[in-house]
Design an enzyme around this catalytic site. Structure first.
Site, PDB file in Angstrom:
ATOM      1  N   HIS A  69      36.052  45.201  35.978  1.00 34.20           N
ATOM      2  CA  HIS A  69      37.154  44.290  35.673  1.00 34.20           C
ATOM      3  C   HIS A  69      37.324  43.301  36.813  1.00 34.20           C
ATOM      4  O   HIS A  69      36.816  43.518  37.910  1.00 34.20           O
ATOM      5  CB  HIS A  69      38.458  45.079  35.501  1.00 34.20           C
ATOM      6  CG  HIS A  69      38.924  45.688  36.789  1.00 34.20           C
ATOM      7  ND1 HIS A  69      38.493  46.924  37.220  1.00 34.20           N
ATOM      8  CD2 HIS A  69      39.734  45.215  37.762  1.00 34.20           C
ATOM      9  CE1 HIS A  69      39.032  47.183  38.403  1.00 34.20           C
ATOM     10  NE2 HIS A  69      39.789  46.161  38.762  1.00 34.20           N
ATOM     11  N   HIS A 153      36.958  38.440  41.660  1.00 32.37           N
ATOM     12  CA  HIS A 153      35.715  39.192  41.783  1.00 32.37           C
ATOM     13  C   HIS A 153      35.707  40.376  40.830  1.00 32.37           C
ATOM     14  O   HIS A 153      36.768  40.757  40.306  1.00 32.37           O
ATOM     15  CB  HIS A 153      35.588  39.746  43.209  1.00 32.37           C
ATOM     16  CG  HIS A 153      36.615  40.812  43.462  1.00 32.37           C
ATOM     17  ND1 HIS A 153      37.928  40.509  43.774  1.00 32.37           N
ATOM     18  CD2 HIS A 153      36.549  42.163  43.370  1.00 32.37           C
ATOM     19  CE1 HIS A 153      38.622  41.624  43.874  1.00 32.37           C
ATOM     20  NE2 HIS A 153      37.814  42.658  43.634  1.00 32.37           N
TER      21      HIS A 153
HETATM   22  O1  ACK Z   1      38.301  46.171  42.636  1.00 33.78           O
HETATM   23  P1  ACK Z   1      39.677  45.687  42.554  1.00 33.78           P
HETATM   24  O2  ACK Z   1      39.966  44.276  42.325  1.00 33.78           O
HETATM   25  O3  ACK Z   1      40.518  46.218  43.815  1.00 33.78           O
HETATM   26  O4  ACK Z   1      40.441  46.556  41.466  1.00 33.78           O
HETATM   27  C1  ACK Z   1      41.223  47.556  42.024  1.00 33.78           C
HETATM   28  C2  ACK Z   1      42.544  47.665  41.310  1.00 33.78           C
HETATM   29  O5  ACK Z   1      43.454  46.875  42.050  1.00 33.78           O
HETATM   30  C3  ACK Z   1      43.073  49.099  41.232  1.00 33.78           C
HETATM   31  O6  ACK Z   1      43.103  49.676  42.493  1.00 33.78           O
HETATM   32  C4  ACK Z   1      42.828  46.315  43.185  1.00 33.78           C
HETATM   33  N1  ACK Z   1      43.781  46.421  44.293  1.00 33.78           N
HETATM   34  C5  ACK Z   1      44.242  47.554  44.899  1.00 33.78           C
HETATM   35  N2  ACK Z   1      45.145  47.244  45.838  1.00 33.78           N
HETATM   36  C6  ACK Z   1      45.270  45.895  45.851  1.00 33.78           C
HETATM   37  C7  ACK Z   1      46.044  44.968  46.596  1.00 33.78           C
HETATM   38  N3  ACK Z   1      46.896  45.367  47.536  1.00 33.78           N
HETATM   39  N4  ACK Z   1      45.899  43.653  46.333  1.00 33.78           N
HETATM   40  C8  ACK Z   1      45.048  43.218  45.386  1.00 33.78           C
HETATM   41  N5  ACK Z   1      44.291  44.039  44.634  1.00 33.78           N
HETATM   42  C9  ACK Z   1      44.390  45.358  44.864  1.00 33.78           C
HETATM   43  C10 ACK Z   1      41.566  47.088  43.408  1.00 33.78           C
END
Ligand code: ACK
Length: 222
Positions: A69, A153
């Protein structure tokens, strides 16, 4: 109240349809397989191993992190800053459940993460929080001066003990270097496009033909 907070998800994002998930995973695996056979990569192997003699198998080095995703907003069930405002954004309400075509324009690898850069369209940027890049400022100081959507990303894998939030930060770091005028070292033309090294284990493969990935805008609760 608490009920209201419970209805806010862990995160919103575009979820790649299953047919394209396989294609993206295969492309990424092939890239990792090729990358760790390159002499240029071997030359910088210590970025990954810390030791000169040790070999690294990149396919084993990273572990997959669930469904592919592109996160738009990490809400943490309403606890994250700006979560409630995001849910109320009319674009979020209107587009919820709609399918989009994401353009995956590059693959990148660092000692922490492997991911795909997503190049968002004007329409897709309506779902992108205005402060997504700025929020990364403590990790990547130049992040706030990068264009909106720079952080977009798909996380393809993380090294042991690394959280997926790192993938977007690694991407921002590479884009910040580019913005500062660091061209990186063009290592070679691969079948999929030019491969550039940015030092400290940071590799970027620009896809000559971006991967078109159909994806549904939705949310995730655990
Ligand atoms: O790979 P990602 O984009 O990085 O998808 C996961 C999703 O949310 C579930 O954990 C993203 N994620 C986690 N913490 C944060 C944060 N503080 N800011 C932005 N994205 C985050 C993580």
């Amino acid at each position: 109240g608490p009920l209201e907070e419970m209805s806010i998800p862990l995160y919103f994002g575009w979820f790649l349809l299953s047919s394209v998930q396989d294609k993206v995973r295969c492309t990424s695996m092939d890239f990792l397989k090729t990358l760790d056979t390159l002499e240029a990569f071997k030359k910088h192997m210590t970025d990954f191993t810390g030791k000169a003699e040790k070999e690294v198998d990149l396919e084993q080095y990273f572990e997959a992190k669930g469904t592919l995703h592109c996160t738009t907003k990490f809400c943490n069930y309403g606890k994250a800053e700006g979560a409630k405002e995001y849910v109320q954004n009319p674009a979020v309400q209107d587009f919820y459940g709609s399918t989009f075509e994401l353009s995956l324009s590059a693959l990148f690898v660092t000692p922490r993460t492997v991911g795909a850069r997503v190049s968002l369209t004007e329409e897709q940027l309506k779902l992108w929080p205005a402060d997504a890049e700025k929020e990364a400022e403590s990790a990547v100081p130049a992040a706030a001066s990068l264009p909106l959507g720079s952080r977009a990303h798909v996380t393809l894998g993380c090294a042991e003990g690394v959280e997926p939030v790192q993938t977007g930060l690694d991407l921002l770091q590479i884009l910040a270097l580019q913005q500062e005028g660091q061209q990186g070292e063009l290592v070679e033309e691969m079948e999929l496009g030019p491969l550039t090294y940015y030092g400290e284990g940071r590799w970027l493969l620009s896809l000559r033909e971006p991967i078109c990935a159909p994806a549904c805008f939705s949310s995730f609760y655990k």
